[in-house]
Design an enzyme around this catalytic site. Structure first.
Site, PDB file in Angstrom:
ATOM      1  N   ASP A  40       0.763  -1.649  -0.292  1.00 54.67           N
ATOM      2  CA  ASP A  40       0.047   0.088   0.279  1.00 54.67           C
ATOM      3  C   ASP A  40       1.208   0.934   0.273  1.00 54.67           C
ATOM      4  O   ASP A  40       2.191   1.335   0.269  1.00 54.67           O
ATOM      5  CB  ASP A  40      -0.898  -0.081   0.718  1.00 54.67           C
ATOM      6  CG  ASP A  40      -1.630   1.474   0.980  1.00 54.67           C
ATOM      7  OD1 ASP A  40      -2.768   1.659   0.792  1.00 54.67           O
ATOM      8  OD2 ASP A  40      -1.694   2.000   2.319  1.00 54.67           O
ATOM      9  N   GLU A  97       0.617  -0.783  -5.128  1.00 59.51           N
ATOM     10  CA  GLU A  97       0.111   0.034  -5.327  1.00 59.51           C
ATOM     11  C   GLU A  97       0.389   1.879  -5.419  1.00 59.51           C
ATOM     12  O   GLU A  97       0.658   2.830  -4.843  1.00 59.51           O
ATOM     13  CB  GLU A  97      -1.018   0.490  -4.609  1.00 59.51           C
ATOM     14  CG  GLU A  97      -2.685   1.315  -4.040  1.00 59.51           C
ATOM     15  CD  GLU A  97      -2.582   2.645  -2.898  1.00 59.51           C
ATOM     16  OE1 GLU A  97      -3.726   2.509  -2.912  1.00 59.51           O
ATOM     17  OE2 GLU A  97      -2.073   2.787  -2.813  1.00 59.51           O
TER      18      GLU A  97
END
EC number: 2.4.1.18
Length: 720
Positions: free
Chosen positions: A376, A431
């Site tokens: 992330d 991401e």
């Protein structure tokens, strides 16, 4: 030679004499092995990196790659020199935290700013100072608790533990051990304690890892909201009730959010407090192992949504100011604060921070058998400005400049190197929104080492179209360019929507499409309206064209495949601590009289088509038509021919479609099929061949003629 990090001095002298003696005796042998290994796994000559041969536009930025790679190799070689190997370095959990052996329990922490450290808990009736830890000159504190005379351990499995320390500010505070593997939350005051996890009967995995799929079809899930009832759901419930759904749908990967312990449930798991602990609100560590083991039995890979881009600023429950300093794990001053996220930023240059985070990766892979990670917030790591307030147009000068965070880049290279060394078939996904070139190339080729990146521009495009632009004004070339705009040889995970698009403040695509009629007009027993016709058609078309043209892997968030209504909102003060929007309405999909069930059936058929005719691994895709006035997009991918008509009202008879395939064509998928809530306007042709005409059209050598209804997509396959 001495390596000094910004937090504490770490050198070869810090390694025990016995270990150095062993290393010196094998120095020549290891050097030879290392050189051989380096030659096979890495390319040190910057001029020989494959990435420059594949993309000559990167040539002017060789200096960036040279500096970045030199830093990586320097760091890697220092790790190998001091710790024997990267894998050994990343086994910090065998040295830090609670380490159980036949003779007793060793507890160890790195806390260079601490002045006194004690271990306390249920096992000694929370006596603050009974068990004092001793320190060395490098900030390591430890204590060994031998077994009791009756053979039991001093600390019982499942009992609560904490450290009690005099920190750098001369304050006495309780802290949860940084390497704790389990936690417990007091429901009365919502505070967390560490839990000593040492079950007598260890969970034994029964099933090996499945063979790595060539086509990644990812089902993104959140355990707590994976049920109908307004409450927190569990690992066991997911294993028993949701996993079978995933199997039926045809997804071969689940990506689990919010695994690492996070004190605030509403953070969606992105404000991690305890990096080695499974979130206790979902069940026990063994419950998670059973879930992963069962997924492997089904042939499903399991990825963890990992947060190493930042950490919770929570001082009470997390690692922030663990020893009383703000710079133990993080940068000092404002550099250590992520203002947009109200969190802390790791200092990836520090030796013990690298050990902590790399060991975290190794822990989840080895202990829990995770098959990989979705990292992330990578954009935040790549640049010193964290991407805040930045816009990226794709110009290479935007990436390779003084704003690149070399420490973070080196850490990400080490992380990917480690993961793929432990498990060569592991999957890593970034991401990342800026489009940093080389992110998804191997380290040997000149990249950072990720396998895939998230195609984040695609869902943003669909939301923008639905929110701001009339159907008549949709630009077919703009849609096509968004779906195909990705770097050559860098794989992308495409998706129409994930959890992000449905968070409070926005809503699911189905909610944008159906609006208020999602509550009143979704029954198949009531007449179809213009809104439901449009919503059903576009929901399927958007997903199919994204899946077919947008990347080398595909993802959906649980429930969105059947058009889950509304949005996601976790319990918080602003909504009266309600769980109403933190659930999944599986009952809507299971009710055959509701249109949701038709969308679900389409998703099953769509994934099945790719399984039978794999196009995701096929890098060849050819867009033959993107006609803006007619609202038509046509392309070939793999062995299939895709035809889309986004026009709100215009259908086309005797429509010529160019094709490279030789042989008559048959329909293999029709979004307008009545089984999918459509009207089967081309159903008379389902079993009939479309005769191939050997005359060129749309730049292809052959063509067929079809009837193409409005708001419909048809997929063809040649009988060749």
């Amino acid at each position: 030679m001495q390596y000094i990090d910004q937090g504490s001095a770490i050198s070869t002298k810090s390694v025990s004499g016995r270990r150095l003696q062993k290393k010196n005796s094998l120095f020549y042998q290891q050097s030879v092995l290392e050189n051989q290994e380096f030659t096979q796994r890495y390319e040190k000559n910057i001029d020989e990196l494959k990435i420059f041969k594949d993309d000559h536009q990167l040539q002017p930025y060789k200096q960036h790659f040279s500096i970045r790679n030199a830093r990586f190799f320097e760091q890697l070689e220092q790790i190998v020199k001091v710790e024997s190997s990267l894998k050994d370095f990343a086994k910090g959990y065998e040295k830090y935290g609670f380490v159980v052996s036949e003779s007793g329990i060793l507890y160890k922490e790195w806390a260079p700013g601490a002045k006194e450290v004690y271990l306390t808990g249920d096992f000694n009736n929370w006596d603050k100072t009974q068990y004092s830890l001793t320190s060395d000159t490098f900030g390591n504190w430890e204590i060994f608790l031998p077994r009791n005379e009756d053979g039991t351990y001093v600390i019982a499995h499942g009992s609560r533990v904490k450290t009690y320390i005099k920190n750098a500010k001369d304050e006495y505070v309780y802290k949860i051990p940084a390497w704790i593997r389990a936690t417990w939350q007091n429901e009365e005051n919502k505070m967390f304690d560490g839990v000593f996890h040492n079950p007598e009967n260890k969970y034994e995995f029964k099933h090996g890892r499945p063979v790595k799929p060539k086509s990644l079809k990812i089902y993104e899930v959140h355990i707590g909201m994976a049920g109908i009832e307004p409450r927190v759901h569990t690992f066991k419930e997911f294993t028993q009730q949701v996993l079978p759904r995933v199997v039926k749908l045809g997804y071969n990967v689940i990506q689990i959010m919010a695994i690492q312990e996070h004190a605030y449930y509403g953070s969606f798991g992105y404000h991690v407090t305890n990096f080695f602990a499974v979130s206790s609100r979902f069940g026990s560590p063994d419950d998670l192992k059973e879930l992963i083991d069962t997924a492997h039995q089904y042939g499903i890979h399991v990825l963890m949504d990992l947060v190493h881009s930042h950490a919770s600023s929570n001082v009470q429950d997390g690692i922030n100011q663990w020893d009383g300093t703000e710079y133990q794990y993080f940068h000092a001053g404002t550099k250590g604060n992520h203002d947009l996220w109200d969190s802390k930023v790791f200092d990836y240059s520090k030796w013990e921070v690298m050990r902590f985070l790399l060991s975290n990766l190794s822990w989840w892979i080895n202990e829990y058998q995770f098959d990989g990670f979705r990292f992330d917030g990578i954009t935040s790591m790549l640049y010193v400005h964290h991407g805040n307030g930045q816009g990226y147009t794709g110009g290479l000068h935007e990436y390779f400049n003084e704003q690149a965070d070399l420490d973070s880049l080196v850490y990400l290279m080490l992380a990917n190197d480690l993961i793929h060394e432990i498990n060569p078939d592991a999957i890593t996904i970034a991401e990342e929104v800026s489009g940093y070139p080389s992110l998804c190339r191997t380290i040997k080729e000149g990249g950072i080492g990720f396998d895939y990146r998230m195609a984040m521009a695609v869902p943003d495009k669909w939301i923008k179209l639905l929110k701001e632009i009339k159907d008549d004004d949709w630009d077919m070339e703009d849609i096509t360019n968004t779906l195909t705009n990705r770097r050559h040889l860098e794989n992308c995970i495409c998706y129409a929507e994930c959890h992000d698009q449905a968070l409070v403040g926005d809503k699911t695509l189905s909610m944008w499409l159906f609006d208020k009629e999602i509550y009143t007009q979704m029954s198949t027993l009531t007449p179809e309206t213009l809104v439901t016709f449009r919503g059903m058609a576009l929901h399927k078309m958007i997903r199919l064209i994204t899946f077919a043209l947008g990347g080398e892997g595909y993802l959906t968030f649980m429930g969105n495949e059947f058009g889950h209504p509304e949005w996601i909102d976790f319990p918080r003060e602003g909504n009266g601590w309600s769980y109403h929007h933190a659930t999944r309405r599986w009952d809507l999909a299971d009710n055959q009289t509701l249109r949701f069930s038709k969308l679900l059936q389409f998703d099953i058929e769509m994934l099945s088509l790719e399984s039978k005719n794999p196009w995701l691994p096929d890098g060849q895709q050819w867009v033959t038509e993107k006609h803006n006035d007619m609202k038509v997009i046509i392309f070939e991918r793999g062995s299939l021919l895709f035809v889309f008509n986004f026009h709100p009202s215009q259908s086309y008879e005797h429509f010529k479609v160019g094709t490279k395939f030789n042989g008559d064509h048959f329909i293999v998928l029709d979004t307008d099929d009545v089984r999918f809530g459509g009207h089967s306007r081309v159903s008379p042709q389902y079993d009939k061949p479309f005769t191939l005409v050997r005359e060129g059209w749309q730049g292809r050598p052959n063509h067929i003629q079809i009837y193409l209804p409005n708001r419909c997509a048809i997929v063809f396959k040649s009988n060749e």
